[in-house]
Design a protein around this motif. Structure first.
Motif, PDB file in Angstrom:
ATOM      1  N   PHE A   6       0.850  -1.180   0.000  1.00 36.23           N
ATOM      2  CA  PHE A   6       0.000   0.000   0.000  1.00 36.23           C
ATOM      3  C   PHE A   6       0.889   1.235   0.000  1.00 36.23           C
ATOM      4  N   THR A   7       0.564   2.211  -0.827  1.00 38.13           N
ATOM      5  CA  THR A   7       1.266   3.491  -0.831  1.00 38.13           C
ATOM      6  C   THR A   7       0.303   4.537  -0.294  1.00 38.13           C
ATOM      7  N   THR A   8       0.719   5.239   0.757  1.00 40.45           N
ATOM      8  CA  THR A   8      -0.150   6.251   1.368  1.00 40.45           C
ATOM      9  C   THR A   8      -0.168   7.516   0.518  1.00 40.45           C
ATOM     10  N   ASN A   9      -1.102   8.386   0.819  1.00 49.83           N
ATOM     11  CA  ASN A   9      -1.212   9.656   0.103  1.00 49.83           C
ATOM     12  C   ASN A   9       0.041  10.513   0.255  1.00 49.83           C
ATOM     13  N   CYS A  10       0.781  10.327   1.339  1.00 50.80           N
ATOM     14  CA  CYS A  10       2.004  11.113   1.550  1.00 50.80           C
ATOM     15  C   CYS A  10       3.259  10.362   1.102  1.00 50.80           C
ATOM     16  N   GLY A  11       3.105   9.208   0.449  1.00 49.72           N
ATOM     17  CA  GLY A  11       4.229   8.515  -0.157  1.00 49.72           C
ATOM     18  C   GLY A  11       4.881   7.409   0.642  1.00 49.72           C
ATOM     19  N   HIS A  12       4.412   7.138   1.842  1.00 51.25           N
ATOM     20  CA  HIS A  12       4.964   6.037   2.635  1.00 51.25           C
ATOM     21  C   HIS A  12       4.448   4.705   2.099  1.00 51.25           C
ATOM     22  N   ILE A  13       5.241   3.666   2.265  1.00 49.35           N
ATOM     23  CA  ILE A  13       4.861   2.345   1.776  1.00 49.35           C
ATOM     24  C   ILE A  13       4.649   1.402   2.948  1.00 49.35           C
ATOM     25  N   LEU A  14       3.517   0.715   2.933  1.00 48.75           N
ATOM     26  CA  LEU A  14       3.187  -0.298   3.922  1.00 48.75           C
ATOM     27  C   LEU A  14       3.173  -1.633   3.177  1.00 48.75           C
ATOM     28  N   ALA A  15       4.160  -2.466   3.446  1.00 49.14           N
ATOM     29  CA  ALA A  15       4.274  -3.750   2.749  1.00 49.14           C
ATOM     30  C   ALA A  15       4.189  -4.890   3.755  1.00 49.14           C
ATOM     31  N   PHE A  16       3.413  -5.915   3.408  1.00 45.06           N
ATOM     32  CA  PHE A  16       3.274  -7.084   4.261  1.00 45.06           C
ATOM     33  C   PHE A  16       2.700  -8.241   3.457  1.00 45.06           C
ATOM     34  N   LYS A  17       2.748  -9.431   4.043  1.00 47.14           N
ATOM     35  CA  LYS A  17       2.163 -10.626   3.441  1.00 47.14           C
ATOM     36  C   LYS A  17       1.004 -11.075   4.311  1.00 47.14           C
ATOM     37  N   SER A  18      -0.043 -11.554   3.661  1.00 45.57           N
ATOM     38  CA  SER A  18      -1.215 -12.035   4.389  1.00 45.57           C
ATOM     39  C   SER A  18      -1.794 -13.242   3.671  1.00 45.57           C
ATOM     40  N   GLU A  19      -2.422 -14.111   4.443  1.00 48.84           N
ATOM     41  CA  GLU A  19      -3.096 -15.261   3.834  1.00 48.84           C
ATOM     42  C   GLU A  19      -4.465 -14.875   3.287  1.00 48.84           C
ATOM     43  N   TYR A  20      -4.936 -13.671   3.603  1.00 47.12           N
ATOM     44  CA  TYR A  20      -6.248 -13.211   3.149  1.00 47.12           C
ATOM     45  C   TYR A  20      -6.142 -12.344   1.905  1.00 47.12           C
ATOM     46  N   HIS A  21      -7.020 -12.609   0.935  1.00 45.75           N
ATOM     47  CA  HIS A  21      -7.116 -11.708  -0.217  1.00 45.75           C
ATOM     48  C   HIS A  21      -8.054 -10.576   0.164  1.00 45.75           C
ATOM     49  N   ILE A  22      -7.785  -9.416  -0.343  1.00 45.23           N
ATOM     50  CA  ILE A  22      -8.539  -8.214   0.015  1.00 45.23           C
ATOM     51  C   ILE A  22     -10.033  -8.374  -0.252  1.00 45.23           C
ATOM     52  N   THR A  23     -10.408  -9.152  -1.272  1.00 48.54           N
ATOM     53  CA  THR A  23     -11.829  -9.333  -1.587  1.00 48.54           C
ATOM     54  C   THR A  23     -12.550 -10.229  -0.589  1.00 48.54           C
ATOM     55  N   SER A  24     -11.801 -11.002   0.192  1.00 47.02           N
ATOM     56  CA  SER A  24     -12.433 -11.882   1.178  1.00 47.02           C
ATOM     57  C   SER A  24     -12.650 -11.184   2.523  1.00 47.02           C
ATOM     58  N   LEU A  25     -12.133  -9.972   2.666  1.00 44.57           N
ATOM     59  CA  LEU A  25     -12.276  -9.224   3.913  1.00 44.57           C
ATOM     60  C   LEU A  25     -13.547  -8.382   3.895  1.00 44.57           C
ATOM     61  N   THR A  26     -14.138  -8.221   5.057  1.00 44.85           N
ATOM     62  CA  THR A  26     -15.312  -7.375   5.186  1.00 44.85           C
ATOM     63  C   THR A  26     -14.867  -5.995   5.655  1.00 44.85           C
ATOM     64  N   PRO A  27     -15.077  -4.961   4.831  1.00 46.91           N
ATOM     65  CA  PRO A  27     -14.642  -3.625   5.247  1.00 46.91           C
ATOM     66  C   PRO A  27     -15.530  -3.070   6.352  1.00 46.91           C
ATOM     67  N   VAL A  28     -14.927  -2.265   7.198  1.00 44.67           N
ATOM     68  CA  VAL A  28     -15.677  -1.532   8.218  1.00 44.67           C
ATOM     69  C   VAL A  28     -15.839  -0.124   7.659  1.00 44.67           C
ATOM     70  N   ILE A  29     -17.081   0.255   7.393  1.00 42.28           N
ATOM     71  CA  ILE A  29     -17.348   1.518   6.712  1.00 42.28           C
ATOM     72  C   ILE A  29     -18.001   2.499   7.674  1.00 42.28           C
ATOM     73  N   PHE A  30     -17.347   3.632   7.841  1.00 41.43           N
ATOM     74  CA  PHE A  30     -17.902   4.744   8.601  1.00 41.43           C
ATOM     75  C   PHE A  30     -18.242   5.851   7.615  1.00 41.43           C
ATOM     76  N   LYS A  31     -18.864   6.888   8.086  1.00 46.17           N
ATOM     77  CA  LYS A  31     -19.286   7.985   7.225  1.00 46.17           C
ATOM     78  C   LYS A  31     -18.116   8.584   6.441  1.00 46.17           C
ATOM     79  N   ASP A  32     -16.965   8.711   7.083  1.00 51.12           N
ATOM     80  CA  ASP A  32     -15.831   9.377   6.429  1.00 51.12           C
ATOM     81  C   ASP A  32     -14.591   8.496   6.282  1.00 51.12           C
TER      82      ASP A  32
END
Length: 68
Positions: A6-32
């Motif tokens: 993941f690249t943040t809006n300010c240019g930092h990189i968050l890199a990791f490995k996971s057994e979960y694909h992003i489509t299998s996760l349930t997002p937590v959605i707030f107003k903003d």
């Protein structure tokens, strides 16, 4: 295993490995904000703060994962 970069809006990189694909996760959605929790690596990603995402080296449209 999926390799995330993941690249943040300010240019930092968050890199990791996971057994979960992003489509299998349930997002937590707030107003903003939308969050994803990768339990196996204990990361919570605020999608609104991310500019880009690469999964296994392939760039994906992040907006598709923000709204379900």
């Amino acid at each position: 295993m999926y390799k995330y970069q993941f690249t943040t809006n300010c240019g930092h990189i968050l890199a990791f490995k996971s057994e979960y694909h992003i489509t299998s996760l349930t997002p937590v959605i707030f107003k903003d904000a939308t969050f994803l929790r990768f339990e196996d690596v204990e990361y919570v990603v605020k999608l609104n703060d991310m500019k880009d995402v690469k999964i296994n080296g392939i760039k994906h449209q992040l907006r598709a994962y923000m709204v379900r």
